[in-house]
Write a protein that holds these residues in place. Structure first.
Motif, PDB file in Angstrom:
ATOM      1  N   THR A 201       0.839  -1.197   0.000  1.00  0.00           N
ATOM      2  CA  THR A 201       0.000   0.000   0.000  1.00  0.00           C
ATOM      3  C   THR A 201       0.875   1.249   0.000  1.00  0.00           C
ATOM      4  O   THR A 201       1.872   1.319   0.710  1.00  0.00           O
TER       5      THR A 201
ATOM      6  N   VAL B 282      -9.131  -3.550   5.631  1.00  0.00           N
ATOM      7  CA  VAL B 282      -8.369  -2.569   6.413  1.00  0.00           C
ATOM      8  C   VAL B 282      -9.315  -1.508   6.980  1.00  0.00           C
ATOM      9  O   VAL B 282      -9.220  -1.148   8.159  1.00  0.00           O
ATOM     10  N   THR B 283     -10.255  -1.034   6.162  1.00  0.00           N
ATOM     11  CA  THR B 283     -11.145   0.016   6.674  1.00  0.00           C
ATOM     12  C   THR B 283     -12.035  -0.527   7.791  1.00  0.00           C
ATOM     13  O   THR B 283     -12.326   0.190   8.746  1.00  0.00           O
TER      14      THR B 283
ATOM     15  N   LYS C 190      -8.852  -6.021   0.188  1.00  0.00           N
ATOM     16  CA  LYS C 190      -7.903  -5.509   1.174  1.00  0.00           C
ATOM     17  C   LYS C 190      -8.384  -4.162   1.711  1.00  0.00           C
ATOM     18  O   LYS C 190      -8.373  -3.917   2.917  1.00  0.00           O
ATOM     19  N   SER C 191      -8.850  -3.293   0.811  1.00  0.00           N
ATOM     20  CA  SER C 191      -9.368  -1.977   1.237  1.00  0.00           C
ATOM     21  C   SER C 191     -10.539  -2.146   2.206  1.00  0.00           C
ATOM     22  O   SER C 191     -10.630  -1.472   3.231  1.00  0.00           O
TER      23      SER C 191
ATOM     24  N   LEU D 142      -2.217  -1.694  10.788  1.00  0.00           N
ATOM     25  CA  LEU D 142      -3.475  -2.369  10.449  1.00  0.00           C
ATOM     26  C   LEU D 142      -3.441  -2.890   9.016  1.00  0.00           C
ATOM     27  O   LEU D 142      -3.991  -3.942   8.707  1.00  0.00           O
ATOM     28  N   ASP D 143      -2.770  -2.155   8.137  1.00  0.00           N
ATOM     29  CA  ASP D 143      -2.664  -2.543   6.726  1.00  0.00           C
ATOM     30  C   ASP D 143      -1.927  -3.877   6.598  1.00  0.00           C
ATOM     31  O   ASP D 143      -2.352  -4.757   5.863  1.00  0.00           O
ATOM     32  N   THR D 144      -0.853  -4.032   7.339  1.00  0.00           N
ATOM     33  CA  THR D 144      -0.075  -5.266   7.291  1.00  0.00           C
ATOM     34  C   THR D 144      -0.882  -6.410   7.908  1.00  0.00           C
ATOM     35  O   THR D 144      -0.904  -7.513   7.370  1.00  0.00           O
TER      36      THR D 144
ATOM     37  N   LEU E 299      -2.134   3.106  10.880  1.00  0.00           N
ATOM     38  CA  LEU E 299      -2.724   2.578   9.640  1.00  0.00           C
ATOM     39  C   LEU E 299      -1.797   1.569   8.978  1.00  0.00           C
ATOM     40  O   LEU E 299      -2.248   0.547   8.460  1.00  0.00           O
TER      41      LEU E 299
ATOM     42  N   SER F 214      -4.005  -6.907   7.922  1.00  0.00           N
ATOM     43  CA  SER F 214      -5.153  -7.348   7.136  1.00  0.00           C
ATOM     44  C   SER F 214      -4.805  -8.474   6.170  1.00  0.00           C
ATOM     45  O   SER F 214      -5.669  -9.194   5.710  1.00  0.00           O
ATOM     46  N   GLU F 215      -3.506  -8.633   5.851  1.00  0.00           N
ATOM     47  CA  GLU F 215      -3.089  -9.690   4.911  1.00  0.00           C
ATOM     48  C   GLU F 215      -3.481 -11.065   5.435  1.00  0.00           C
ATOM     49  O   GLU F 215      -3.709 -11.985   4.665  1.00  0.00           O
TER      50      GLU F 215
ATOM     51  N   VAL G 178      -4.121   0.956  -2.253  1.00  0.00           N
ATOM     52  CA  VAL G 178      -3.787  -0.465  -2.098  1.00  0.00           C
ATOM     53  C   VAL G 178      -3.197  -0.987  -3.403  1.00  0.00           C
ATOM     54  O   VAL G 178      -2.219  -1.720  -3.414  1.00  0.00           O
TER      55      VAL G 178
END
Lengths: 325, 291
Positions: free
Chosen positions: B3, B32-33, B28-29, B75-77, B72, B79-80, B17
């Motif tokens: 991202t 994460v959200t 993924k979006s 959290l982004d990582t 963020l 979510s994988e 993303v």
């Protein structure tokens, strides 16, 4: 009490400080384009800072009052007249039952804020009284005012004196020519050439006629040159296209790379155009007061400068509150 | 998928993303959200998922921009690791393709179009290599679509078709955007279809119109009483081609307050979908029509 709309002006709407929380479904913040002037108008008449007022653009409305009231007009130099007699802007004054408030021609700025003690008492929709005309939501029947409308006014919380005024240095209006709008590059900065990026910040732009609550268009600068690339799937073939994404408030989109558009309080929440950067929050009020053809320069700043400017703007509001306490 | 984060002024973080649209980027979006919402981070004002990106609006007086960015990224990582399974709804939307109202509008704005001598449907059929407008309508309506973003204007869904990339319908936007689009027009731009929730400007190709309102600020319509916007990201849409008589009947039903949209709860697994797309879509059709 009520206010009868005799003439609506050009595009007069009910606005407060806006409707956060629904941008993810395309319903924007809305609210006053110049929030500082909106707060000042309310404080002058003894309202809470975020009470609903009328926002008039370029041309004032003509209003008849069914009861005695205290009013104040801030923002643009839109000189008020009471039964034809001139009154001051940025100063509270009394209106007697049956009197007619009208306005002289615009002298400076673009948006005037008309506050009435008690506030405009239209229903609260999704937490706000602001008008979002594109979605026919909020305000007076979801639209700009029309002749014949009768606006309900709330009960004033406290007796207020007339003749209260805001000193010039607390008005927060745009100063200097060209008007400087500070902006942070980012979002898709890497998509344009270095020369194009420099040109964007060194050119003088002018406010185009298409400037409204959704966005302000600018013209007169050089077209942007994009770094060549294969368009990614879903983005569309024009170099200025992106895969449709969210647009920040204040973001500067440049359709076709030619005329930048700064999105404002009634922003469309997303779409497929490249954005060069974002005007900082502290300078958003200034945009709402720009007339077509006003020269503007975008000034490149970083986060530290944006936060410092934000602090200055908050301090100005703090001084205004103290002065009118 | 890496991202890319950037600040949108001092009040927004914009996260891309993927540059290109894909179901993987969309999921993924969405994840994460959801994680950002669940984390209830102080100072976060709005969380906006989009097709292959997302945006968070925040108050820098309550949280330092760099602190939110770090949160963020975390959290982004994270979510994988989540299973790409969602509980969602499948919604049938009746469409009168080739209707008189979008036809009148497209004729009015013909000089802004790539093909001034045809209609938007004829143009879209040709550039997608389909032999006729009917074949295009079949391609448009035979496989379902994901609501991959809600926005632009109130309640407008962006829709991404649930087929292999080489079968996805694509069309450029108008050369210059129209100043008018009929309310409830079914449009298409890039790889996205949409339903215009309100009358106004628009740049997408116009294919038809639905009698089914999707936004009601007055909340008078039965299925919009709970909330004024119908769609949420992750909803699945199936178009149902209808004729003029069925369209008129549906409009009368809406006006009389007896229109009942076909909406079913469904669970969707991206992994199972990717294993056999056509079979999965047949299963979704079964859920919609109760067989």
């Amino acid at each position: 009490m009520a206010i009868k709309v005799l003439k609506p002006g050009l595009a007069t709407t009910v606005q407060d400080l806006g409707r956060p929380g629904y941008y993810h479904i395309g319903i924007p913040l809305s609210g006053g384009m110049d929030r500082h002037a909106l707060a000042a108008a309310n404080l002058l008449v003894g309202n809470p800072e975020g009470a609903a007022v009328l926002e008039a653009v370029f041309m004032g409305p003509e209003l008849e009052f069914t009861e005695d009231a205290t009013v104040a007009i801030t923002g643009a130099e839109l000189p008020p007249k009471l039964d034809g007699e001139p009154r001051e802007t940025w100063t509270s004054f009394k209106v007697r039952r049956g009197q007619i408030l009208s306005f002289d021609f615009l002298k400076q700025g673009a948006r005037g804020y008309i506050a009435v003690a008690g506030g405009i008492d239209v229903p609260v929709v999704l937490g706000s009284r602001s008008t979002y005309a594109l979605g026919a939501l909020g305000g007076f029947n979801g639209r700009k005012l029309e002749a014949g409308d009768e606006l309900p006014v709330g009960k004033a919380v406290a007796a207020v004196k007339d003749g209260r005024t805001v000193a010039k240095d607390l008005r927060g209006q745009p100063a200097g020519v060209p008007t400087e709008l500070r902006a942070m590059p980012g979002l898709y900065w890497h998509r344009i050439t270095e020369a194009a990026g420099n040109g964007f910040f060194s050119d003088t732009w002018k406010v185009a006629p298409e400037a409204d609550r959704i966005g302000y268009r600018f013209k007169g600068g050089k077209s942007l040159e994009f770094v060549p690339r294969e368009p990614p799937f879903g983005a569309g073939s024009d170099p200025s296209n992106i895969t449709d994404a969210c647009y920040p408030y204040g973001s500067i989109q440049v359709p076709g790379g030619t005329e930048p558009i700064v999105l404002h309080r009634d922003a469309v929440s997303g779409g497929g155009y490249f954005m060069v950067g974002t005007v900082i929050a502290a300078d958003m009020d200034l945009i709402g007061q720009l007339q077509p053809n006003t020269p503007v320069k975008f000034v490149k700043v970083g986060m530290d400068q944006a936060l410092a400017a934000r602090k200055n703007r908050a301090e100005l509001l703090g001084k205004l509150r103290t002065a009118l306490a | 998928m890496q991202t890319r984060f950037s600040f949108g002024g001092d009040e927004h973080i914009f996260a891309e993303v993927g540059e290109a649209m894909s179901l993987e980027a969309f999921f993924k979006s969405l994840f994460v959200t959801n994680a950002v919402r669940d984390a209830k981070i102080k100072g976060v004002i709005e969380i906006c998922p989009a097709n292959a990106s997302y945006q968070v609006k925040f108050d820098p007086d309550q949280i330092k921009p760099d602190d939110l960015l770090a949160e963020l990224k975390r959290l982004d990582t994270g979510s994988e690791k989540s299973e790409p399974v969602i509980k969602t709804r499948i919604i049938e939307i009746p469409v009168l393709y080739n209707d008189p109202w979008t036809r009148e509008t497209l004729m009015r704005f013909r000089e802004r179009h790539q093909d001034p001598n045809g209609t938007d449907l004829e143009y879209a059929a040709r550039i997608n290599g389909l032999e006729s407008v009917d074949a295009f309508i079949k391609a448009h309506s035979s496989a379902p679509w994901f609501v991959s973003m809600v926005g632009f204007v109130a309640g407008l869904p962006f829709l991404y078709q649930m087929v292999e990339r080489n079968r996805q319908l694509q069309a450029p936007k108008y050369l210059r955007p129209r100043t008018d689009t009929p309310k409830l027009t079914v449009g298409h731009g890039g790889c996205f279809s949409c339903i215009y929730s309100v009358r106004g400007a628009g740049g997408y190709q116009m294919f038809g119109i639905t009698p089914m309102p999707i936004y009601d600020p007055n909340q008078k319509i039965s299925y919009l009483r709970d909330f004024m916007c119908l769609f949420r990201p992750g909803d699945i849409v199936k178009w149902k081609p209808i004729d003029r008589a069925a369209y008129d009947a549906a409009v009368a039903d809406v006006d009389a307050g007896r229109f009942a949209p076909v909406i079913r709860d469904v669970s969707f697994s991206l992994t199972d979908f990717n294993r056999d797309i056509d079979a999965y879509n047949r299963k979704l059709d079964g859920v919609l029509h109760g067989h």
